[in-house]
Design an enzyme around this catalytic site. Structure first.
Site, PDB file in Angstrom:
ATOM      1  N   TYR A  62      -5.954  -8.012   2.365  1.00  0.00           N
ATOM      2  CA  TYR A  62      -5.523  -7.391   3.039  1.00  0.00           C
ATOM      3  C   TYR A  62      -5.940  -5.813   1.919  1.00  0.00           C
ATOM      4  CZ  TYR A  62      -1.983  -3.207   5.081  1.00  0.00           C
ATOM      5  OH  TYR A  62      -2.047  -2.397   5.681  1.00  0.00           O
TER       6      TYR A  62
ATOM      7  N   GLY B 107       1.513  -5.488  19.541  1.00  0.00           N
ATOM      8  CA  GLY B 107       2.054  -4.438  20.043  1.00  0.00           C
ATOM      9  C   GLY B 107       2.788  -5.022  21.578  1.00  0.00           C
TER      10      GLY B 107
ATOM     11  N   GLY C 127       2.923 -15.037  -7.812  1.00  0.00           N
ATOM     12  CA  GLY C 127       2.248 -13.839  -7.567  1.00  0.00           C
ATOM     13  C   GLY C 127       2.876 -12.654  -6.229  1.00  0.00           C
TER      14      GLY C 127
END
Length: 314
Positions: A141, A36, A267
């Site tokens: 994830y 950020g 993938g």
């Protein structure tokens, strides 16, 4: 109301901060600034620079006692999660538990969790995918985001802590980081503005559901305001392939630089799209910006950012 937004200085998080400010709420951003930027934040937002895994982050929640916790901070690099699943779990699971433990003892009224629509469903059986679609994540994830939803269910059952898990489609828009594991829109936008060529991996027929960042931020506010607990898809329900995406961006940028193709990534998911019927029903949310207009606004943002050094030094 007081709102604490983790990852608040990031791409989506800063738009969430803006949305709650417009609603008249007090907003605190918790961000370690690894991705950020302070410049993303409205001056009215208080910034606390801490890692979500830290004691300082936990103590911040306990001392501020926010009414709502919007949890967006995450390890979001899918490739890094594959290379280092332990790090992914440390940030996305242990970090989240650190926040939830503080939230449950601090009187937080609701947790709004940024989950994922694409990575949590895996290869879809139907298009667009509803929330009832089986969750078959094929990356650490995706696994960590699915785990986050399960932990939220536990904290709801054990401690009565309400939550909404917003399963985002592919979010894009102003403030997105074009470096590292960034969205294709940000990468293409910056290169097109610079007059550089872009590369599409594979034939470009792979599809994604592209949803505009400020629209996603609005979904966070509505999730706080509405009395609903559970998972909700946040997307357009429309598939856009990468060839079409590039054509729209090039048109918005006024670029005639031809695109090149490279071998596809092993993938890579071929199609991804989420059904937003539940969001329309329980949140009253629907996309406010279509893909063409959203891409035009994104190109304009990157054009303005590219011109900033010239204005400063010229």
């Amino acid at each position: 109301m007081k709102v604490l937004v983790t990852g608040g200085a990031g791409f989506i998080g800063s738009h969430v901060c803006d949305e709650f400010l417009r609603g008249g709420h007090e907003v605190i951003a918790l961000d370690d600034l690894s991705g950020g930027k302070r410049e993303n934040l409205d001056p009215r937002v208080r910034l606390a620079v801490h890692d979500i895994r830290s004691r300082e982050a936990s103590e911040l929640i306990k001392s501020e006692k926010p009414d709502v916790l919007c949890h967006l901070a995450a390890q979001m690099d899918v490739r890094r999660s594959v290379d280092d699943p332990s790090f992914d779990a440390d940030v996305n699971i242990r970090g989240m538990l650190n926040l939830l433990e503080a939230a449950r003892v601090s009187g937080v009224k609701k947790v709004i969790f940024s989950s994922t629509g694409g990575a949590i469903y895996g290869e879809q059986d139907v298009f667009p995918a509803p929330e009832s679609h089986p969750t078959r994540p094929i990356s650490p994830y995706g696994v960590s985001k699915a785990s986050g939803e399960l932990y939220l269910g536990y904290y709801r059952a054990q401690y009565g802590l309400p939550y909404v898990a917003l399963r985002y489609a592919n979010v894009y828009g102003p403030r997105q980081n074009p470096h590292g594991e960034a969205g294709v829109v940000a990468i293409f936008s910056q290169r097109l503005i610079a007059g550089q060529g872009c590369t599409i991996f594979g034939e470009g027929k792979q599809t994604r559901d592209f949803v505009f960042g400020p629209d996603v931020a609005r979904a966070n506010r509505l999730a706080f305001e509405k009395d609903y607990v559970g998972a909700i898809n946040i997307g357009t329900g429309v598939e856009t392939d990468i060839n079409r995406l590039y054509a729209l961006l090039a048109e918005a940028a006024g670029s005639s630089v031809p695109v090149t193709h490279a071998p596809g990534k092993p993938g890579e998911q071929l199609r991804s799209c989420v059904d937003n019927a539940l969001a329309r029903k329980v949140l009253g949310w629907e996309p406010g910006v279509d893909v063409r207009e959203g891409l035009r606004r994104t190109i304009e943002y990157f054009r303005q950012k590219a011109a900033e050094p010239a204005r400063i030094h010229g």
